[in-house]
Design a protein around this motif. Structure first.
Motif, short mmCIF file in Angstrom:
data_model
loop_
_atom_site.label_atom_id
_atom_site.label_comp_id
_atom_site.label_asym_id
_atom_site.label_seq_id
_atom_site.Cartn_x
_atom_site.Cartn_y
_atom_site.Cartn_z
N UNK A 14 0.83 -1.20 0.00
CA UNK A 14 0.00 0.00 0.00
C UNK A 14 0.87 1.26 0.00
N UNK A 15 1.96 1.22 0.79
CA UNK A 15 2.88 2.36 0.80
C UNK A 15 3.49 2.56 -0.59
N UNK A 16 3.96 1.47 -1.18
CA UNK A 16 4.59 1.54 -2.50
C UNK A 16 3.62 2.08 -3.55
N UNK A 17 2.40 1.50 -3.54
CA UNK A 17 1.43 1.93 -4.54
C UNK A 17 0.97 3.36 -4.29
N UNK A 18 0.92 3.76 -3.03
CA UNK A 18 0.52 5.13 -2.72
C UNK A 18 1.51 6.15 -3.26
N UNK A 19 2.80 5.86 -3.08
CA UNK A 19 3.83 6.76 -3.63
C UNK A 19 3.71 6.84 -5.14
N UNK A 20 3.53 5.69 -5.77
CA UNK A 20 3.40 5.65 -7.23
C UNK A 20 2.16 6.41 -7.70
N UNK A 21 1.02 6.16 -7.04
CA UNK A 21 -0.24 6.81 -7.43
C UNK A 21 -0.14 8.33 -7.30
N UNK A 22 0.54 8.80 -6.26
CA UNK A 22 0.73 10.24 -6.08
C UNK A 22 1.53 10.84 -7.24
N UNK A 23 2.58 10.14 -7.62
CA UNK A 23 3.41 10.62 -8.74
C UNK A 23 2.60 10.67 -10.03
N UNK A 24 1.84 9.62 -10.32
CA UNK A 24 1.03 9.58 -11.53
C UNK A 24 -0.01 10.70 -11.52
N UNK A 25 -0.63 10.94 -10.36
CA UNK A 25 -1.64 11.99 -10.26
C UNK A 25 -1.04 13.36 -10.55
N UNK A 26 0.15 13.63 -10.00
CA UNK A 26 0.81 14.92 -10.24
C UNK A 26 1.14 15.09 -11.71
N UNK A 27 1.73 14.05 -12.32
CA UNK A 27 2.12 14.18 -13.74
C UNK A 27 0.89 14.27 -14.65
N UNK A 28 -0.18 13.57 -14.31
CA UNK A 28 -1.40 13.69 -15.11
C UNK A 28 -1.96 15.11 -15.04
N UNK A 29 -1.86 15.73 -13.86
CA UNK A 29 -2.32 17.11 -13.73
C UNK A 29 -1.46 18.04 -14.60
N UNK A 30 -0.15 17.82 -14.57
CA UNK A 30 0.76 18.62 -15.40
C UNK A 30 0.41 18.46 -16.88
N UNK A 31 0.17 17.20 -17.29
CA UNK A 31 -0.19 16.92 -18.69
C UNK A 31 -1.47 17.65 -19.06
N UNK A 32 -2.45 17.61 -18.17
CA UNK A 32 -3.74 18.26 -18.45
C UNK A 32 -3.56 19.77 -18.59
#
Length: 531
Positions: A14-32
């Protein structure tokens, strides 16, 4: 494997996936945010970000485009297991940028507009040459994507301790879907910003791990190498050439073939070539390559330390038995030196690397089909920009599905090795054609088609009938054997063959070169006038 088993139990996934999900969310926002500035239906904006990036920005993005899962996971694993021979990938990848800087970057930026097909068709018959260019771009992009998707499967298998093929296949599918979202929402502008962010974080992460390893061994590289040789089954041979490629005459030829593919392939990769159109002029294109080379120089020095550090602290046995095999060396090293949190951060960075690189490949493949095939072959240059962008987005969906299926097929192969295959295909299909087009006055349409299709078909056939596909324990289909070509990388045969095909086609073809068009192309490529 006890450390791995303990570290991936309980709440750790859960910790690992949480860190990954946060990174993806930030980059998706940048892309948008980046993708929704300006005209969304403009081809110049969608394909080349309106050529608005500086050489420094594009150089960092170039390094981000190329510092893929192969560089971070595959090379570190190859060094940890094979030692000296694994470092060949780093040297080849770095030297290759000199070919790009001296022969390709400036001339390509001055001559084309969006795709490699713009350059190749400048003084040739448009329709057949653009079709050939789009074909090679799609095939090369697909091969390169296979490596990234295989990396995604192995990485998340380690991150979540997923051992089943079905679980890893689902992971690859998720990667493909997120990657398609990147491209559909952001276009080239959004993808470029993701590359810049990802490259910066990857460089910082690799540097910090390197500094930690140096500190652990008294800032003495010899101490680190001694620890690596003491723990490796190869012993002191880990530091000597021949550990992977020196056992026989065939493996030595494979070494030469791999080197040729690495050095010549990068200058022919469509997604690298397309990046030169995101800067305003040839001077910034040259600066892009210089910045990219500097970033990669630092990174590949770090992979040398990380690879031997993994050999010293993790050990070959634990690396080979982990989900993902050789590709797990860098994440396992992070686990050993920083625990679950560092494993999550490093895995998130590596996973975001895969997403960003595959997004860059997807936009290149979709742009080539939409611009070369749809706009210039089907619509004969009269396509509406909005329709062209819509076709590009539909193509991105199709490419994403194919990448997912291919990634499931090659899951488990060493990523750096798969990238070397993609580079061999790129050098075989594109390099001879680009150099002939830019520098040979007599080169004509027939020569262009022969060099592209001849090199591409020869390379694909040699791969199909090589130990990569069958006849070896680490083949894609290990249970059957129909191989007759002995080398795992076909570059030694297919790259010279493509140059030969281009020359024979030029002399044998009935079409004559247009001297006026060649003169115009020469002036444009050297000065930038009219670009």
């Amino acid at each position: 494997m006890t450390v791995l088993a303990e570290s991936t139990s309980g709440s750790n996934p859960l910790v690992n996936t949480g860190v990954f999900a946060l990174f993806v969310a930030i980059t998706l926002y940048v892309v948008y945010r980046a993708g929704n500035r300006g005209q969304k239906t403009s081809t110049a904006d969608y394909y080349a970000a309106d050529s608005a990036f500086t050489g420094r920005q594009n150089g960092v993005a170039l390094s981000g485009d190329f510092l893929s899962a192969a560089s971070f996971l595959g090379i570190a694993g190859a060094i940890a297991i094979h030692g000296y021979d694994g470092f060949l990938y780093s040297i080849g990848f770095l030297v290759a940028w000199l070919v790009d800087l001296l022969l390709i970057a400036e001339l390509l930026r001055n001559t084309g507009r969006f795709t490699m097909g713009d350059v190749l068709s400048f003084r040739m018959r448009q329709r057949p040459v653009r079709a050939a260019s789009a074909t090679s771009t799609l095939v090369i992009s697909f091969f390169y994507m296979l490596a990234q998707m295989a990396g995604a499967g192995g990485l998340v298998a380690l991150l979540l301790n997923v051992h089943s093929k079905l679980g890893q296949s689902l992971v690859i599918a998720v990667v493909g879907l997120v990657m398609v979202v990147y491209v559909l929402v952001g276009g080239m502008k959004g993808t470029t910003w993701v590359q810049i962010i990802k490259a910066s974080i990857l460089l910082v992460a690799a540097t910090l791990i390197t500094v930690f390893l140096f500190g652990k061994y008294g800032f003495n590289f010899s101490n680190l190498l001694t620890a690596a040789t003491d723990r490796s089954p190869m012993g002191k041979q880990l530091l000597e050439p021949g550990g992977s490629y020196g056992q026989s005459g065939t493996t030595k030829l494979d070494f030469v073939s791999l080197s040729l593919a690495l050095v010549l392939g990068i200058a022919s990769l469509p997604h690298v070539l397309m990046r030169f159109y995101t800067v305003p002029n040839s001077r910034e294109a040259r600066r892009s390559v210089v910045w990219a080379t500097a970033c990669m120089f630092v990174f590949y020095l770090c992979t040398l330390v990380i690879g031997f550090g993994a050999a010293a602290l993790v050990g070959a046995d634990e690396i080979k038995s982990a989900p993902g095999g050789e590709n797990s060396a860098a994440p396992l090293l992070a686990l050993h030196i920083g625990g679950t949190l560092l494993l999550g951060i490093v895995s998130a960075v590596a996973f975001a690397t895969i997403l960003a690189v595959v997004a860059g490949l997807t936009i290149t493949a979709s742009a080539s089909f939409a611009h070369d095939v749809y706009a210039n072959i089907v619509k004969r240059g009269k396509a509406e920009p909005a329709d062209e962008v819509r076709v590009a987005r539909l193509t991105a969906l199709v490419v994403g599905v194919l990448a997912i299926l291919g990634g499931i097929l090659v899951n488990g192969q060493n990523i750096a090795f798969l990238v070397a295959l993609a580079l061999a295909v790129a050098a075989s299909a594109n390099l001879s054609t680009l150099l002939y087009s830019l520098f040979w006055k007599r080169f004509n349409t027939t020569g262009t088609l022969w060099s592209i299709y001849g090199g591409l078909i020869a390379c694909l056939l040699l791969v199909l009938f090589s130990p990569v596909v069958s006849g070896s324990p680490d083949s894609i289909f290990p249970g059957i054997d129909f191989h007759w070509f002995p080398l795992k990388n076909p570059g030694l045969a297919s790259i010279p063959f493509s140059f030969l095909c281009g020359a024979i086609g030029t002399f044998a073809g009935k079409s004559k070169a247009d001297a006026g068009k060649h003169a115009e192309m020469e002036v444009r490529s050297l000065t930038g006038i009219g670009s």
